[in-house]
Write an enzyme that holds these catalytic residues in place. Sequence first.
Site, PDB file in Angstrom:
ATOM      1  N   GLU A   1      44.325  30.664  29.973  1.00 30.67           N
ATOM      2  CA  GLU A   1      43.332  31.657  30.373  1.00 30.67           C
ATOM      3  C   GLU A   1      43.509  33.028  29.710  1.00 30.67           C
ATOM      4  O   GLU A   1      43.623  34.039  30.397  1.00 30.67           O
ATOM      5  CB  GLU A   1      43.368  31.829  31.902  1.00 30.67           C
ATOM      6  CG  GLU A   1      43.031  30.546  32.624  1.00 30.67           C
ATOM      7  CD  GLU A   1      43.186  30.657  34.128  1.00 30.67           C
ATOM      8  OE1 GLU A   1      42.352  30.122  34.847  1.00 30.67           O
ATOM      9  OE2 GLU A   1      44.179  31.265  34.578  1.00 30.67           O
TER      10      GLU A   1
HETATM   11  C1  NGO Z   1      44.685  27.744  36.924  1.00 29.52           C
HETATM   12  C2  NGO Z   1      45.240  29.055  36.460  1.00 29.52           C
HETATM   13  C3  NGO Z   1      46.208  29.667  37.474  1.00 29.52           C
HETATM   14  C4  NGO Z   1      45.632  29.597  38.878  1.00 29.52           C
HETATM   15  C5  NGO Z   1      45.280  28.168  39.210  1.00 29.52           C
HETATM   16  C6  NGO Z   1      44.683  28.038  40.585  1.00 29.52           C
HETATM   17  C7  NGO Z   1      46.195  27.375  35.321  1.00 29.52           C
HETATM   18  C8  NGO Z   1      47.018  26.632  34.379  1.00 29.52           C
HETATM   19  N1  NGO Z   1      45.929  28.664  35.247  1.00 29.52           N
HETATM   20  O1  NGO Z   1      45.661  26.818  36.413  1.00 29.52           O
HETATM   21  O2  NGO Z   1      46.478  30.987  37.108  1.00 29.52           O
HETATM   22  O3  NGO Z   1      46.577  30.076  39.791  1.00 29.52           O
HETATM   23  O4  NGO Z   1      44.396  27.615  38.277  1.00 29.52           O
HETATM   24  O5  NGO Z   1      44.296  26.753  40.900  1.00 29.52           O
END
Ligand code: NGO
Length: 525
Positions: free
Chosen positions: A335
């Site tokens: 992200e």
């Molecule tokens: C995503 C995000 C995390 C969140 C999570 C919540 C990943 C790999 N990055 O998973 O920062 O906490 O969802 O479900």
Amino acid sequence: MTITNSKRFAFGGLLLAVMFSHMACKKSDLSKQNLIPKPVSIAPSGGSFELSDKTDIYVQGESAELKQIGQYLADKLNPSTGLGIEVKTTNEAPAKGNIYLSLSGSDSQLGSEGYQLTITDKMVNLVANKPAGLFHGVQSIRQLFPSKIEMSSKQKGPWELATGTIRDYPSYGYRGTMLDVARHFFGVDDVKNLIDQLAYYKMNVLHLHLTDDQGWRIEIKSWPNLTAHGGKTEVGGGEGGFYTQEQYADIVKYAQDRYITIVPEIDMPGHTNAALASYAELNMNGKATELYTGTDVGFSTLDTKKELTYKFVDDVIRELAALTPGEYLHIGGDETEVTKPEDYVAFMNRVQDMVNARGKKVLAWDEVALATLKPNTVVQYWDKAENAVKGVAQGAKVLMSPAKYAYLDMKYDSTSPYGLDWAGYIEVDKGYNWDPANLETSIKKENIIGIEAPLWSETVGTREQAEYMIFPRLLGYAEIGWTPTELRSWNEYKIRLANHGERMKFMNIGFYPSKLVNWNGQKQK
Ligand code: NGO
């Protein structure tokens, strides 16, 4: 049911006697026991072995490691049985009535984590190629006793095991869970407690998500403000916290003693607000950010163009690698919405080399496949199958954590008091009913190192809340990682799971009592 004790039937006149004998027969069918994960093969022989006040645990030779495994088993059996089982060493099979743990390198099918458990009416004989196999076999022994074996106070026996032979080894070498200690901090005792629970279900990895926007949780001596400032708070504004290196080393050792590897994660270049708040010079504009206690994602990034950033990253990797006996360091990579794609690729390429230079392999979330993967970099599939497929196309292995099946922070259903739902609800059956090697046509079993179920902690901040989300789904993930797919079915699994309700209760695990499981209903034995 196998009828084994025909003599009793011959003398049986009273209905009661027949009923008791019937129960005894049922009890001594090894194939009707409720092991989780389900073993590869079970050959019942119909009798039973009983612990007595003469029973001891013998380990082969003078190996400190075997003695430790024997002691672990004794420590689990003694409080509830009150039998004062001791650990002794021997060079040959012990006398009748004892438990014997030994190594034999000659059974290649068992691999490094498998075991063979042979129970006769005279002896319990556990053999493995490696200590890890003995440790997993010890978990099977515990689970074969009545549930109250797990209680911490003395209970009434008899303490019987059904006889027969179990041959057992895992489908995947990596069977793990992840705890996000960044969004909410969990202390050393909570982590150790989870490690003990993982061991019971033959899991062998605990991934700790040590840094994120809301907190930096591992002391880095060369950059002390990361924890002094960046560890001060958490989601919702609580006091946060961090592990000193000594505490972290203690966790690693505790896990190692239970054949569990800790995989540390430093999430970068995004999810770095805690670091950016602690050191102004890591920011693109040279100004420290504010600490963050919300739950948004994708708003922070390290300055991927600054040399100082790489000095920082290398210092962190160097200190963390020194604390890590395991082969992997996780570098996050998810992200990165405010990092330019080309900057992301350059950063991930360079940081992979830095990790390799410190003698470790890289694990990273599936976006890493947008970069050039180094040999041995493992892609953790969580969101985009196309990324994981890109990784496989580059020759990388994949760790399976698909959010819609394996995220422990997803709510069970609309009534769950905690959890998120962006990837959908995951009831206990949905969490169990999938096959990592059959999700994407181009990700085959040989491309997969294993499975990991992550607990992100935006909505959970206490042990009770975490356990409610982790259990009972974790048992299903443990079985997916261990048991061959063709031996798994929800309808059969849910009966074994129901039996574990009582075990979990006796182990003080606060689990979600899914309505799909008949917790108080008919049991297999
Ligand atoms: C995503 C995000 C995390 C969140 C999570 C919540 C990943 C790999 N990055 O998973 O920062 O906490 O969802 O479900």
